[in-house]
Design a protein around this motif. Structure first.
Motif, PDB file in Angstrom:
ATOM      1  N   ASP A 115       0.825  -1.203   0.000  1.00  0.00           N
ATOM      2  CA  ASP A 115       0.000   0.000   0.000  1.00  0.00           C
ATOM      3  C   ASP A 115       0.864   1.260   0.000  1.00  0.00           C
ATOM      4  OD1 ASP A 115      -2.581   1.286   0.117  1.00  0.00           O
ATOM      5  OD2 ASP A 115      -2.168   1.759   2.217  1.00  0.00           O
ATOM      6  N   ARG A 170      -9.776  -3.197   3.592  1.00  0.00           N
ATOM      7  CA  ARG A 170     -10.721  -2.097   3.400  1.00  0.00           C
ATOM      8  C   ARG A 170     -10.137  -0.763   3.847  1.00  0.00           C
ATOM      9  NH1 ARG A 170     -14.906  -6.008   4.353  1.00  0.00           N
ATOM     10  NH2 ARG A 170     -14.647  -5.890   6.624  1.00  0.00           N
ATOM     11  N   ARG A 171      -9.163  -0.800   4.732  1.00  0.00           N
ATOM     12  CA  ARG A 171      -8.573   0.440   5.242  1.00  0.00           C
ATOM     13  C   ARG A 171      -7.431   0.958   4.372  1.00  0.00           C
ATOM     14  NH1 ARG A 171      -9.098  -2.449  10.261  1.00  0.00           N
ATOM     15  NH2 ARG A 171      -6.853  -2.869  10.265  1.00  0.00           N
ATOM     16  N   LEU A 172      -7.048   0.215   3.339  1.00  0.00           N
ATOM     17  CA  LEU A 172      -5.934   0.627   2.490  1.00  0.00           C
ATOM     18  C   LEU A 172      -6.392   1.616   1.425  1.00  0.00           C
ATOM     19  CD1 LEU A 172      -4.171  -2.822   1.838  1.00  0.00           C
ATOM     20  CD2 LEU A 172      -3.714  -1.178   3.674  1.00  0.00           C
ATOM     21  N   ASP A 173      -5.454   2.412   0.932  1.00  0.00           N
ATOM     22  CA  ASP A 173      -5.741   3.294  -0.191  1.00  0.00           C
ATOM     23  C   ASP A 173      -5.720   2.527  -1.517  1.00  0.00           C
ATOM     24  OD1 ASP A 173      -5.945   5.570   1.439  1.00  0.00           O
ATOM     25  OD2 ASP A 173      -3.766   5.881   1.392  1.00  0.00           O
ATOM     26  N   THR A 174      -4.929   1.449  -1.581  1.00  0.00           N
ATOM     27  CA  THR A 174      -4.797   0.651  -2.804  1.00  0.00           C
ATOM     28  C   THR A 174      -5.903  -0.395  -2.849  1.00  0.00           C
ATOM     29  OG1 THR A 174      -2.394   0.909  -2.587  1.00  0.00           O
ATOM     30  CG2 THR A 174      -3.188  -0.720  -4.173  1.00  0.00           C
ATOM     31  N   GLU A 202      -0.591  -0.410  -8.136  1.00  0.00           N
ATOM     32  CA  GLU A 202      -1.920   0.144  -8.382  1.00  0.00           C
ATOM     33  C   GLU A 202      -3.029  -0.773  -7.889  1.00  0.00           C
ATOM     34  OE1 GLU A 202      -2.339   1.136 -12.510  1.00  0.00           O
ATOM     35  OE2 GLU A 202      -0.345   2.054 -12.620  1.00  0.00           O
TER      36      GLU A 202
END
Length: 474
Positions: free
Chosen positions: A243, A271-275, A249
């Motif tokens: 991440d 679910r908490r990741l940006d990726t 990506e």
């Protein structure tokens, strides 16, 4: 025929060395059969199957060598002894150079390494791995048969230092563009893979490569990482690392069937990741590896191709026997085949399981046990379909079709009513030659699929009595 069996007490050699020695000696004109292996129960069974009488007191710490030939075996015995007794001469580097380092920490002190790859007998890997962690290195543990409590202790020690332990039993990784273990020669790209499964990661890598999409990083966390005891320790660290990587990506998480509470934990962390994260978990109702790969391609906005295959008409009917080198490929095939209506009598065996690799090379390197199982399946009148995986890539058998294709042809000759299906996991750039391997296996009588899930569905349909008259695709 003359048999010669000798036991060298306490003379350990690694399984890959012994496999290569066995092959070289077996290729001599004065030798009909040869095998050198540690005296584990599994290897003793192979010796006995070959007709060699192994002394009953030979144990797992003893080296057993066996030769068979038409005449005197003195020359072969001397050649075998020379091969076994070869030692690499210590390189002193010339006047004034330091001797080679003898510990992981000493090696780390000489350069700017960030990762130590360890491949020693599993019960002895713990101090080496702790030494590497203490030196500030991430660790990839190729070894299997590492005690569970030691795996947990190593992963906790790594987390305390901001490091990652890949493994134990981490067969595949790609770090910094370098393939480690059984990695495939895939193009670089935007996908990162976190894998509690080596062959599962390889299947996703190879399907992405076939679709024209590359892989940047593969972090293998070991097959037990999503167990209740280990509870995703390395998976959580690997997700965070990918991440934070701007080149990644999309992340794909691949695993053998995880413990449900651990799967929920990993999904919540994802679910908490940006990726964005796509899951490839062999669970009822979930995407198989092929379906997850397709989902990843769609998430990236890329087309999903028709996966390569070399299908051919196959006789339907009879029980399905799966003979696998990859544990996740085996688990996936069992799940997929079980969902095909009318299937019956399936039996899948993972020859890469720890029970089959104590004192032996992995079946992706040494085909001996699987070839014997193929012969047994062909001799069983109740068996109608045989499904095998063939996994290419660095570190694997340099030419698996050289031994498997003749065995498939012999099985088909003995049993014209036997259907043969192969799941071929490989990339176009692999050193074995993907097209050459597929053509050889197809010529030997097998239907060959790039998708393991499609191969399993096809095999299960045949076992259920439906015709296998698909047209051929290259």
């Amino acid at each position: 025929m003359t048999d010669l069996v000798q036991v060298r007490r306490g003379a350990y050699r690694d399984s890959v060395t012994l496999m290569r020695v066995s092959r070289r000696i077996a290729g001599r004109p004065d030798v009909a059969d040869a095998m050198a292996a540690m005296g584990t129960p599994l290897n003793r069974a192979v010796f006995e199957r070959m007709g060699f009488a192994v002394p009953p007191d030979a144990g797992p710490a003893d080296l057993v060598v066996a030769l068979r030939g038409d005449g005197p075996l003195d020359d072969a015995r001397h050649a075998l002894a020379e091969l076994l007794d070869e030692r690499a001469q210590a390189h002193d580097g010339g006047f004034g150079e330091a001797p080679p380092p003898r510990t992981v920490a000493a090696a780390a002190a000489r350069g700017d390494a960030s990762l130590a790859l360890l491949s020693v007998p599993g019960p002895h890997v713990f101090p080496e791995a702790m030494d590497a962690l203490a030196a500030g290195l991430n660790v990839m543990i190729f070894s299997d048969n590492v005690p569970l409590e030691q795996e947990i202790a190593l992963k906790d020690a790594a987390a305390a230092r901001g490091l990652i332990v890949l493994g134990p039993d981490c067969g595949t990784a790609v770090v910094g563009g370098a393939g480690l273990g059984f990695a495939n020669a895939v193009r670089p790209g935007p996908v990162g893979i976190v894998a509690a499964s080596g062959t599962g990661a390889q299947q996703v890598m190879c399907l992405l490569d076939a679709a024209g999409t590359g892989v940047g990083t593969v972090l293998g966390v070991g097959g037990r990482d999503l167990s209740p005891q280990v509870s995703g320790r390395s998976t959580l660290s690997a997700l965070a690392a990918l991440d934070a990587d701007p080149a990644t990506e999309l992340i794909v998480v691949v695993a053998k069937p995880p413990a449900p509470p651990v799967a929920a934990l990993i999904r919540e962390a994802a679910r908490r990741l940006d990726t964005p994260v796509v899951f490839a978990l062999p669970l009822p109702g979930a995407d198989d590896l092929t379906g997850a790969t397709a989902a990843a391609l769609r998430r990236l906005g890329r087309p999903v191709p028709r996966w390569p295959r070399r299908a051919r008409p196959q006789p339907p009917g009879g029980a399905l026997r799966g003979l696998f080198a990859g544990g996740t490929l085996c688990a996936e095939a069992e799940l997929v085949a079980g969902a095909v209506p009318g299937g019956h009598g399936h039996r899948m065996t993972d020859f890469g399981d720890d029970a089959y690799t104590r004192g032996r090379a992995h079946p992706m390197i040494d085909p001996t046990l699987r070839l014997a199982a193929l012969a047994d399946a062909a001799a069983d009148p109740g068996c109608g379909v045989v499904l095998l995986d063939v996994v290419l890539g660095y570190g694997a058998d340099p030419d698996p079709a050289a031994s498997l294709a003749p065995a498939l042809a012999a099985a088909r000759a003995a049993r014209p009513d036997l259907a043969l299906v192969v799941s071929l996991c490989g990339a176009a750039g692999d050193p074995q030659g993907l097209d050459r391997q597929g053509a050889a296996l197809h010529e030997a009588g097998a239907a060959v699929f790039a998708s393991n899930a499609e191969a399993a569905r096809y095999a299960a349909a045949l076992a259920a009595g439906r015709s296998g008259d698909e047209g051929e695709d290259g």
